[in-house]
Write an enzyme that holds these catalytic residues in place. Sequence first.
Site, PDB file in Angstrom:
ATOM      1  CG  ASP A   1      -2.313 -18.155 -23.061  1.00  0.00           C
ATOM      2  OD1 ASP A   1      -2.569 -17.818 -21.153  1.00  0.00           O
ATOM      3  OD2 ASP A   1      -1.740 -19.308 -22.339  1.00  0.00           O
TER       4      ASP A   1
ATOM      5  CD  GLU B   1      -3.260 -20.258 -16.282  1.00  0.00           C
ATOM      6  OE1 GLU B   1      -3.813 -20.511 -15.653  1.00  0.00           O
ATOM      7  OE2 GLU B   1      -3.844 -20.094 -17.648  1.00  0.00           O
TER       8      GLU B   1
END
Length: 390
Positions: free
Chosen positions: A79, A145
């Site tokens: 991500d 994250e």
Amino acid sequence: MNKYEQNSEVISLTQALMRCPSVTPKDAGALDLLQQCLEEIGFTCHRLTFSEEGTPDVENLYARYGTAAPNFCFAGHTDVVPAGDRDAWSVDPFDGTIKDGMIFGRGAADMKAAVASFAIAAKRVIERSDGKFDGSISLLITGDEEGPAINGTQKVLNWMQEQGEKIDHCIVGEPTNPSEMGEMVKIGRRGSFTGHLTVTGTEGHVAYPHLADNPLPHMAAMVTALDNLVFDEGTEHFQPSNLEFTTIDVGNRATNVIPKSAQATFNIRFNTHHTLDSLDRTVRNLLDSVAADRNCRYELVSQKNSSPFLTPEGHFSGLVVDAIEKRLGRKPVLSTTGGTSDARFIKDFCPVVEFGLISQTMHKIDERASVADIEALADIYSDILESYFR
């Protein structure tokens, strides 16, 4: 991996991952692409979607080659943060454009190039050894994250524990180098404690202060007391702990009204001299003292984000240092500086260090990484694996 014509597999895979606009919590096909690459090498892949009320569902990937111990794990995330003002970019932030020896786009530094380097390093070691080495290689990749970090690495680790999956050592591929490749390896991180402070008074007219209790002077006294706290002078591996205010809010637009309350938020980054609970006691004792002196009321909501950790210098960190020095001719500093990462979860399961690319452009417009640095990173990860299983 050969869909995009570039000079090396690691650059091709980096570009392919960057062309998936996986702005947290969306995956946008990034994990599908990585899973396909790893399964072609021979990895067994597990796609794990986790949920929690009030947070978005997140896809994660745990992949393992081999079944024997020791299990060497690469950990990271696919991500990325939003691109921001796309008109301010010199290129399409999700195209992986290469110019002047640099690859531009969101995730170049943080950290799709490192994820690609994980996969290519594993492929090289598997092919060179004909798949015969004593141990296993695994990848733990999250899509959470850059988000709340609730449905990502922490839950994958818990799932692994339930499945009897044990990892013995781990490298997290976050960008660790301040300005040059090979400058720094992270062997620990400071802890994080957030305090949400509310001071409550009595609302009233500014011309009649005796009928009110202004919370702002009380808040100012508490802010000053907290700002003057000296926690410690640091340790051998950690810088001194520090407290920083991030906001002070009243929300009062009237010029003739004493407000009812004031709010402030602060964050403490702290070393191993302290624990989350000891910091909570220290802060509350100080605020209790100020409140007693000023006869005022306050409320503190503590957010205990993470504890500090240190991976002691030794054989594992030595493997990483030696591989960097071999490829780059530079011996990295072993550091605990900077923010936090998912290593804070992994440290409860095995020794963990962090090494990746240069951090200067992460989260910025025109985020970028050197093609040569990415190729060096894949070489370094390959060397670490070969030394580890030798």
